[in-house]
Scaffold this active site. Structure first.
Site, PDB file in Angstrom:
ATOM      1  N   ARG A  50       0.830  -1.214   0.000  1.00  0.00           N
ATOM      2  CA  ARG A  50       0.000   0.000   0.000  1.00  0.00           C
ATOM      3  C   ARG A  50       0.864   1.264   0.000  1.00  0.00           C
ATOM      4  O   ARG A  50       0.468   2.301  -0.546  1.00  0.00           O
ATOM      5  CB  ARG A  50      -0.913  -0.021   1.225  1.00  0.00           C
ATOM      6  CG  ARG A  50      -1.983   1.079   1.273  1.00  0.00           C
ATOM      7  CD  ARG A  50      -2.869   0.871   2.485  1.00  0.00           C
ATOM      8  NE  ARG A  50      -3.987   1.801   2.546  1.00  0.00           N
ATOM      9  CZ  ARG A  50      -4.236   2.590   3.594  1.00  0.00           C
ATOM     10  NH1 ARG A  50      -3.436   2.574   4.650  1.00  0.00           N
ATOM     11  NH2 ARG A  50      -5.294   3.391   3.591  1.00  0.00           N
TER      12      ARG A  50
ATOM     13  N   ILE B 141      -7.628   7.163  -0.092  1.00  0.00           N
ATOM     14  CA  ILE B 141      -7.323   5.754  -0.279  1.00  0.00           C
ATOM     15  C   ILE B 141      -8.029   5.030   0.864  1.00  0.00           C
ATOM     16  O   ILE B 141      -7.865   5.392   2.036  1.00  0.00           O
ATOM     17  CB  ILE B 141      -5.799   5.484  -0.288  1.00  0.00           C
ATOM     18  CG1 ILE B 141      -5.509   3.992  -0.488  1.00  0.00           C
ATOM     19  CG2 ILE B 141      -5.109   6.018   0.941  1.00  0.00           C
ATOM     20  CD1 ILE B 141      -4.025   3.682  -0.727  1.00  0.00           C
ATOM     21  N   SER B 142      -8.868   4.073   0.543  1.00  0.00           N
ATOM     22  CA  SER B 142      -9.708   3.421   1.547  1.00  0.00           C
ATOM     23  C   SER B 142      -8.862   2.668   2.567  1.00  0.00           C
ATOM     24  O   SER B 142      -7.735   2.252   2.293  1.00  0.00           O
ATOM     25  CB  SER B 142     -10.671   2.437   0.875  1.00  0.00           C
ATOM     26  OG  SER B 142     -11.559   3.106   0.026  1.00  0.00           O
ATOM     27  N   GLN B 143      -9.449   2.480   3.759  1.00  0.00           N
ATOM     28  CA  GLN B 143      -8.725   1.703   4.772  1.00  0.00           C
ATOM     29  C   GLN B 143      -8.604   0.261   4.296  1.00  0.00           C
ATOM     30  O   GLN B 143      -9.515  -0.292   3.685  1.00  0.00           O
ATOM     31  CB  GLN B 143      -9.404   1.808   6.123  1.00  0.00           C
ATOM     32  CG  GLN B 143     -10.761   1.182   6.241  1.00  0.00           C
ATOM     33  CD  GLN B 143     -11.421   1.557   7.556  1.00  0.00           C
ATOM     34  OE1 GLN B 143     -12.092   2.582   7.655  1.00  0.00           O
ATOM     35  NE2 GLN B 143     -11.223   0.723   8.574  1.00  0.00           N
TER      36      GLN B 143
END
Length: 217
Positions: free
Chosen positions: A35, A61-63
């Site tokens: 990530r 940016i999503s968890q």
């Protein structure tokens, strides 16, 4: 990889499992795709934390746990052609690329598309095609799709996306008002219509029609 990096990755994967990401293929994909490569500046140091983080163009940016749960719900197989709406950093598309035959990802901000394409090339992810377009209209040029993933919230599943699902296909998306509680739902297309399943509460940026302001000039 340093010992500290290895420890962080172990904690990262443990956190995913503890939040319900149990699919072995999904966990392997998330272990393989770093990530941090999709983050810039000060936020890169927080890449292994289970929280959403800001990226350019007012997006996030999503968890990781939400990425994992959405990917798991999509039930991607190695023969699937997948459409993603909302490329953002490119992290979710990279995860999908490990699971699917082909990934088409649509983003309304050209700056984000170009940045994601750069990372895809660096990682050698040749089965992803990134397009700058209005994601609310899907990508009819390559329809129909076995799987569709939407990373922005609409009040209802967009009609063009429902129409671009294959019979037997699955779509996972957040639905609800952008400033209220949203629900992650799973849609299956059957011979006679669509079946809906509510998965969990989430919070995503809204799905916006049209291109980003940087594309209109």
């Amino acid at each position: 990889m340093t010992e500290a990096d290895a420890e962080r990755k172990m904690q990262f994967l443990f956190a995913l499992r503890s939040r319900g990401v149990r699919d072995t293929r999904v966990l392997e994909a998330m272990e393989k795709i770093d990530r941090g490569i999709f983050m810039t500046g000060v936020f890169a140091e927080r890449a292994y934390e289970d929280m959403p983080l800001p990226i350019p163009c007012g997006q996030t940016i999503s968890q990781p746990s939400v990425v994992g749960l959405m990917t798991q719900a999509l039930e991607v197989t190695p023969r699937d052609k997948v459409l993603e709406i909302g490329t953002g950093s490119g992290y979710q598309a990279a995860i999908l690329s490990q699971l699917a035959r082909r990934v088409y990802t649509v983003e309304r901000h050209r700056r984000l598309t170009q940045a994601a394409e750069t990372v895809f090339r660096e990682l050698g992810l040749s089965n992803i095609t990134a397009i700058t377009a209005d994601g609310s209209r899907g990508y009819p040029e390559q329809a129909p799709f076995e799987r569709i993933l939407v990373t922005a919230a609409a009040e209802d599943p967009p009609g063009p996306l429902l129409a671009q699902m294959k019979v037997g296909g699955i779509m996972v998306l957040p639905v609800g008002q952008s400033d209220a509680v949203q629900h992650l739902i799973k849609v299956r297309r059957t011979e006679t219509g669509y079946e809906y399943e509510e998965l969990r509460s989430v919070r995503f940026v809204p799905l916006v029609e049209g291109l980003g302001q940087d594309e209109r000039s």
